[in-house]
Design a protein around this motif. Sequence first.
Motif, PDB file in Angstrom:
ATOM      1  N   VAL A 144       0.831  -1.307  -0.149  1.00  0.00           N
ATOM      2  CA  VAL A 144       0.156   0.056   0.470  1.00  0.00           C
ATOM      3  C   VAL A 144       1.219   1.195   0.170  1.00  0.00           C
ATOM      4  O   VAL A 144       0.765   2.205  -1.205  1.00  0.00           O
ATOM      5  CB  VAL A 144      -1.396   0.252   1.705  1.00  0.00           C
ATOM      6  N   LEU A 322      -8.594   7.681   9.862  1.00  0.00           N
ATOM      7  CA  LEU A 322      -7.480   6.636   9.951  1.00  0.00           C
ATOM      8  C   LEU A 322      -6.931   6.337  10.974  1.00  0.00           C
ATOM      9  O   LEU A 322      -6.262   5.694  11.537  1.00  0.00           O
ATOM     10  CB  LEU A 322      -6.485   6.857   8.626  1.00  0.00           C
ATOM     11  N   PRO A 370      -5.779  -0.351   7.012  1.00  0.00           N
ATOM     12  CA  PRO A 370      -6.073  -0.402   5.733  1.00  0.00           C
ATOM     13  C   PRO A 370      -5.033  -1.851   5.539  1.00  0.00           C
ATOM     14  O   PRO A 370      -6.144  -3.210   4.560  1.00  0.00           O
ATOM     15  CB  PRO A 370      -6.078   0.043   4.725  1.00  0.00           C
ATOM     16  N   SER A 382      -7.015  -9.710  -2.417  1.00  0.00           N
ATOM     17  CA  SER A 382      -6.138  -8.481  -1.869  1.00  0.00           C
ATOM     18  C   SER A 382      -5.828  -8.424  -2.972  1.00  0.00           C
ATOM     19  O   SER A 382      -5.344  -7.252  -3.311  1.00  0.00           O
ATOM     20  CB  SER A 382      -5.413  -9.035  -0.466  1.00  0.00           C
TER      21      SER A 382
END
Length: 407
Positions: A144, A322, A370, A382
């Motif tokens: 990510v 977040l 996340p 994923s």
Amino acid sequence: MTDLQTRAAPPGPAAALRRAAPALLGYAAVRALGLLALALWSAARDKDAYTLLTARWDALWYARVAGRGYGYEIRLPNGDVHSDLAFFPMLPWLERLLHAAAPLSYGGAGLLVSLLASLAAAWGIFAVADRVHGRRAGVCAVLVWAALPVGIVQSMAYSESLFTALAAWSLYAVLTGRWVTAGTLASLSGLTRPIGLAVVAAVWAAGAVSLLGDREPRPAAPSGRIGGTAPGPGASADGRAPRPAVVLGMLLAPLGAAGYVLWVGRRTGRGPLGYLDVQAGWRNGFDGGYAFARFVAAKFTSFPSALAGLGLIAGVGLLLWLYAVCVRQRQPLPLLVYGGVVLALALCASSYFGSKPRLLLPAFPLLLPPAVALGRLRTSRSAAVLGCLAVGSAVYGAWWLNGSGPP
């Protein structure tokens, strides 16, 4: 042997590299895709991708410091003074070292430093996420981070990758009880970027908890796992951290940033606050977010720009959400402090609003929620999500760097 047992104590370098290999290979693949997209896009627009990576904005300032030392400034018609003293010295030092050792320009040396440092940063992010949430989440966190919209900055002759590497490994050292290492890396991060303050704050917060409670802070147990981890090197069998090591780590942490700021004050003749004067010449400061709020509000004066204003509000809301999730997931205190300080400094700076996305690149703890969510999905799902993110990041990075680019 269970996964918990394999994570109970920090593995040796060879075992750690084998454990991190999927994350590092995935990271290299994502960034290679970004560089390929940049090369193709640049060629289509008759631009040089290498120049875009090594000779724009901050990269030029760092290369000038590496080649000529400090002392260059630009006086603008409005009276502002842009001084190279605003740029911390760690990256220029490494550029100069590589330039002397290899046939590389200063910009090329900076690019090589960033490429290597980005791999070190990816490994550090994996190590932290693996320790807190397990290997699968660690791999997802790295991917990510690699596939962020402004991920191309990780492959530029900028200091974000170098700083993130130092910060991530300093935080990992805190989590594993290596206090002297944590303080040393925090000090080096303070020589790299002004937000080295975030690493210092994390080390101090964790050290204070350790000293006041006479117990080393530990990461919260991953969901579905037995709580706690074994004490790291430098901690006794009952988890107590040796006070001299904690104190030494805390004393080392601020030396880099403090040393550079004091040197700037002496060089400018303005004392300990001289660095703030240098930043003021760039119209940089900390106003609690007032200027940024005005910048966002100004977007709503016309319809097309109002969409950008809504996007900015949504982006800030996502970041705050977040961070709230990080708190709810009970991330270890050093990660919460570090991520919170990076977030606050990025959002509350009073100038260069277009720089905020790249200034948030080091805030990797915000990516752990996340990453945990992706780690719970089936591998095929994923992989599909991460693949889409990687393609989007590659296309956006190529378009962005061939356009306005990262100020």
